[in-house]
Design a protein around this motif. Structure first.
Motif, PDB file in Angstrom:
ATOM      1  N   SER A  79      64.321  -1.985  11.920  1.00 36.80           N
ATOM      2  CA  SER A  79      64.553  -2.404  10.541  1.00 36.80           C
ATOM      3  C   SER A  79      63.335  -3.087   9.944  1.00 36.80           C
ATOM      4  O   SER A  79      62.547  -3.707  10.653  1.00 36.80           O
ATOM      5  N   VAL A  80      63.230  -2.976   8.638  1.00 38.41           N
ATOM      6  CA  VAL A  80      62.223  -3.678   7.846  1.00 38.41           C
ATOM      7  C   VAL A  80      62.886  -4.951   7.330  1.00 38.41           C
ATOM      8  O   VAL A  80      64.007  -4.907   6.816  1.00 38.41           O
ATOM      9  N   CYS A  81      62.184  -6.075   7.474  1.00 37.61           N
ATOM     10  CA  CYS A  81      62.778  -7.365   7.102  1.00 37.61           C
ATOM     11  C   CYS A  81      61.845  -8.172   6.202  1.00 37.61           C
ATOM     12  O   CYS A  81      60.632  -7.987   6.210  1.00 37.61           O
ATOM     13  N   ARG A  82      62.459  -9.092   5.483  1.00 35.48           N
ATOM     14  CA  ARG A  82      61.701 -10.113   4.752  1.00 35.48           C
ATOM     15  C   ARG A  82      61.944 -11.440   5.461  1.00 35.48           C
ATOM     16  O   ARG A  82      62.963 -11.616   6.145  1.00 35.48           O
ATOM     17  N   VAL A  83      61.018 -12.375   5.281  1.00 35.69           N
ATOM     18  CA  VAL A  83      61.067 -13.655   5.985  1.00 35.69           C
ATOM     19  C   VAL A  83      61.733 -14.708   5.103  1.00 35.69           C
ATOM     20  O   VAL A  83      61.223 -15.045   4.036  1.00 35.69           O
ATOM     21  N   LEU A  84      62.869 -15.233   5.584  1.00 35.01           N
ATOM     22  CA  LEU A  84      63.574 -16.296   4.864  1.00 35.01           C
ATOM     23  C   LEU A  84      63.103 -17.679   5.301  1.00 35.01           C
ATOM     24  O   LEU A  84      63.093 -18.608   4.499  1.00 35.01           O
ATOM     25  N   ALA A  85      62.748 -17.817   6.590  1.00 31.22           N
ATOM     26  CA  ALA A  85      62.232 -19.090   7.115  1.00 31.22           C
ATOM     27  C   ALA A  85      61.181 -18.763   8.171  1.00 31.22           C
ATOM     28  O   ALA A  85      61.475 -18.094   9.156  1.00 31.22           O
ATOM     29  N   GLY A  86      59.965 -19.209   7.925  1.00 32.14           N
ATOM     30  CA  GLY A  86      58.842 -18.897   8.801  1.00 32.14           C
ATOM     31  C   GLY A  86      58.746 -19.799  10.014  1.00 32.14           C
ATOM     32  O   GLY A  86      59.563 -20.696  10.222  1.00 32.14           O
ATOM     33  N   GLY A  87      57.709 -19.559  10.811  1.00 27.68           N
ATOM     34  CA  GLY A  87      57.457 -20.322  12.027  1.00 27.68           C
ATOM     35  C   GLY A  87      56.668 -19.465  13.000  1.00 27.68           C
ATOM     36  O   GLY A  87      56.064 -18.469  12.622  1.00 27.68           O
ATOM     37  N   SER A  88      56.708 -19.839  14.258  1.00 27.13           N
ATOM     38  CA  SER A  88      56.011 -19.095  15.310  1.00 27.13           C
ATOM     39  C   SER A  88      57.006 -18.253  16.092  1.00 27.13           C
ATOM     40  O   SER A  88      58.157 -18.647  16.268  1.00 27.13           O
ATOM     41  N   ILE A  89      56.528 -17.115  16.577  1.00 30.69           N
ATOM     42  CA  ILE A  89      57.299 -16.274  17.489  1.00 30.69           C
ATOM     43  C   ILE A  89      56.402 -15.960  18.663  1.00 30.69           C
ATOM     44  O   ILE A  89      55.243 -15.578  18.479  1.00 30.69           O
ATOM     45  N   ALA A  90      56.931 -16.151  19.884  1.00 28.42           N
ATOM     46  CA  ALA A  90      56.158 -15.880  21.101  1.00 28.42           C
ATOM     47  C   ALA A  90      56.947 -14.953  22.016  1.00 28.42           C
ATOM     48  O   ALA A  90      58.180 -14.858  21.919  1.00 28.42           O
ATOM     49  N   LEU A  91      56.217 -14.266  22.885  1.00 22.46           N
ATOM     50  CA  LEU A  91      56.876 -13.434  23.888  1.00 22.46           C
ATOM     51  C   LEU A  91      57.895 -14.283  24.646  1.00 22.46           C
ATOM     52  O   LEU A  91      57.626 -15.438  24.984  1.00 22.46           O
ATOM     53  N   GLY A  92      59.070 -13.734  24.887  1.00 17.57           N
ATOM     54  CA  GLY A  92      60.121 -14.440  25.615  1.00 17.57           C
ATOM     55  C   GLY A  92      61.038 -15.292  24.765  1.00 17.57           C
ATOM     56  O   GLY A  92      62.058 -15.781  25.253  1.00 17.57           O
ATOM     57  N   ASP A  93      60.697 -15.493  23.477  1.00 23.33           N
ATOM     58  CA  ASP A  93      61.567 -16.290  22.602  1.00 23.33           C
ATOM     59  C   ASP A  93      62.950 -15.641  22.499  1.00 23.33           C
ATOM     60  O   ASP A  93      63.076 -14.410  22.534  1.00 23.33           O
ATOM     61  N   PRO A  94      63.999 -16.461  22.323  1.00 23.71           N
ATOM     62  CA  PRO A  94      65.349 -15.920  22.174  1.00 23.71           C
ATOM     63  C   PRO A  94      65.534 -15.224  20.828  1.00 23.71           C
ATOM     64  O   PRO A  94      64.875 -15.565  19.839  1.00 23.71           O
ATOM     65  N   VAL A  95      66.442 -14.244  20.810  1.00 21.93           N
ATOM     66  CA  VAL A  95      66.757 -13.490  19.599  1.00 21.93           C
ATOM     67  C   VAL A  95      68.258 -13.576  19.358  1.00 21.93           C
ATOM     68  O   VAL A  95      69.051 -13.275  20.249  1.00 21.93           O
ATOM     69  N   ASP A  96      68.634 -13.993  18.165  1.00 17.95           N
ATOM     70  CA  ASP A  96      70.043 -14.040  17.771  1.00 17.95           C
ATOM     71  C   ASP A  96      70.248 -12.944  16.729  1.00 17.95           C
ATOM     72  O   ASP A  96      69.729 -13.031  15.608  1.00 17.95           O
ATOM     73  N   GLU A 148      50.472 -12.367  21.984  1.00 19.98           N
ATOM     74  CA  GLU A 148      51.378 -13.228  22.757  1.00 19.98           C
ATOM     75  C   GLU A 148      52.187 -14.122  21.836  1.00 19.98           C
ATOM     76  O   GLU A 148      53.277 -14.550  22.182  1.00 19.98           O
ATOM     77  N   ARG A 149      51.632 -14.421  20.667  1.00 17.98           N
ATOM     78  CA  ARG A 149      52.272 -15.305  19.684  1.00 17.98           C
ATOM     79  C   ARG A 149      51.815 -14.871  18.296  1.00 17.98           C
ATOM     80  O   ARG A 149      50.671 -14.474  18.126  1.00 17.98           O
ATOM     81  N   ILE A 150      52.738 -14.957  17.336  1.00 17.11           N
ATOM     82  CA  ILE A 150      52.389 -14.691  15.944  1.00 17.11           C
ATOM     83  C   ILE A 150      52.889 -15.833  15.076  1.00 17.11           C
ATOM     84  O   ILE A 150      53.853 -16.515  15.424  1.00 17.11           O
ATOM     85  N   GLU A 151      52.211 -16.024  13.956  1.00 18.60           N
ATOM     86  CA  GLU A 151      52.643 -16.994  12.952  1.00 18.60           C
ATOM     87  C   GLU A 151      53.232 -16.224  11.788  1.00 18.60           C
ATOM     88  O   GLU A 151      52.629 -15.255  11.308  1.00 18.60           O
ATOM     89  N   VAL A 152      54.408 -16.646  11.341  1.00 17.94           N
ATOM     90  CA  VAL A 152      55.134 -15.944  10.293  1.00 17.94           C
ATOM     91  C   VAL A 152      55.367 -16.914   9.136  1.00 17.94           C
ATOM     92  O   VAL A 152      55.894 -18.001   9.337  1.00 17.94           O
ATOM     93  N   GLU A 153      54.961 -16.506   7.937  1.00 17.92           N
ATOM     94  CA  GLU A 153      55.096 -17.367   6.761  1.00 17.92           C
ATOM     95  C   GLU A 153      56.295 -16.945   5.911  1.00 17.92           C
ATOM     96  O   GLU A 153      56.498 -15.746   5.662  1.00 17.92           O
ATOM     97  N   THR A 154      57.041 -17.928   5.460  1.00 13.31           N
ATOM     98  CA  THR A 154      58.197 -17.695   4.594  1.00 13.31           C
ATOM     99  C   THR A 154      57.777 -16.890   3.368  1.00 13.31           C
ATOM    100  O   THR A 154      56.809 -17.242   2.696  1.00 13.31           O
ATOM    101  N   GLY A 155      58.489 -15.810   3.102  1.00 16.65           N
ATOM    102  CA  GLY A 155      58.245 -14.998   1.923  1.00 16.65           C
ATOM    103  C   GLY A 155      56.952 -14.206   1.937  1.00 16.65           C
ATOM    104  O   GLY A 155      56.616 -13.542   0.950  1.00 16.65           O
ATOM    105  N   ARG A 156      56.200 -14.243   3.050  1.00 15.62           N
ATOM    106  CA  ARG A 156      54.897 -13.555   3.094  1.00 15.62           C
ATOM    107  C   ARG A 156      54.730 -12.635   4.296  1.00 15.62           C
ATOM    108  O   ARG A 156      54.050 -11.642   4.219  1.00 15.62           O
ATOM    109  N   GLY A 157      55.319 -12.989   5.425  1.00 14.56           N
ATOM    110  CA  GLY A 157      55.203 -12.141   6.603  1.00 14.56           C
ATOM    111  C   GLY A 157      54.296 -12.707   7.674  1.00 14.56           C
ATOM    112  O   GLY A 157      54.044 -13.911   7.725  1.00 14.56           O
TER     113      GLY A 157
END
Length: 146
Positions: free
Chosen positions: A124-141, A21-30
């Motif tokens: 696509s495969v991506c690298r993380v430039l700025a981390g944070g949390s992502i949850a279901l329903g979050d907006p995507v730009d 339902e939610r993931i934590e994403v770290e800058t430069g680590r995934g």
């Protein structure tokens, strides 16, 4: 505006993907607790539910998001594929490294012809430039530089 449709992680390369339902994403680590956490370039994979629906039509059967082995499935739109393109998911900023080409194993897990159906629809495969949390329903730009 697209939103986060599904989130999946796996602890190891051959282990099943688990819905989150939610993931934590770290800058430069995934993604924390994902098999690619700490990888240099392959930190997060992103696909579009809209593209999966197209692949399902080409394949002739549903293509479940978790069986494609991608981490984030957005609701609609086309995931940028050009290296250097950026996308913002929730508060997380990602940069595209390369297209996530579907592998031959998809024919074994989804069915014969799945790899071909997902060609040019694999995300696509991506690298993380700025981390944070992502949850279901979050907006995507899909074009945050605009």
């Amino acid at each position: 505006m697209p939103t986060v449709h599904a989130l999946h992680t796996a602890k190891g390369s051959r282990l099943p993907m688990r819905a989150q339902e939610r993931i934590e994403v770290e800058t430069g680590r995934g993604i924390v607790d994902d098999r690619y956490h700490g990888a240099r370039h392959r930190q997060v994979t992103v696909q579009s539910h809209e593209s999966l629906l197209e692949a399902s039509l080409a394949f002739g059967a549903p293509v479940p998001p978790e069986l494609t082995r991608r981490n984030i499935t957005i609701s609609d739109g086309v995931v940028p594929a050009a290296p250097g393109s950026r996308l913002r998911i929730g508060g997380v900023l990602l940069e595209v490294v390369r297209v996530a080409a579907p592998c031959k194993l998809l024919d074994d897990t989804i069915g014969d012809g799945a790899q071909a159906a997902l060609r040019r629809r694999g995300g696509s495969v991506c690298r993380v430039l700025a981390g944070g949390s992502i949850a279901l329903g979050d907006p995507v730009d899909l074009d945050p530089d605009d």
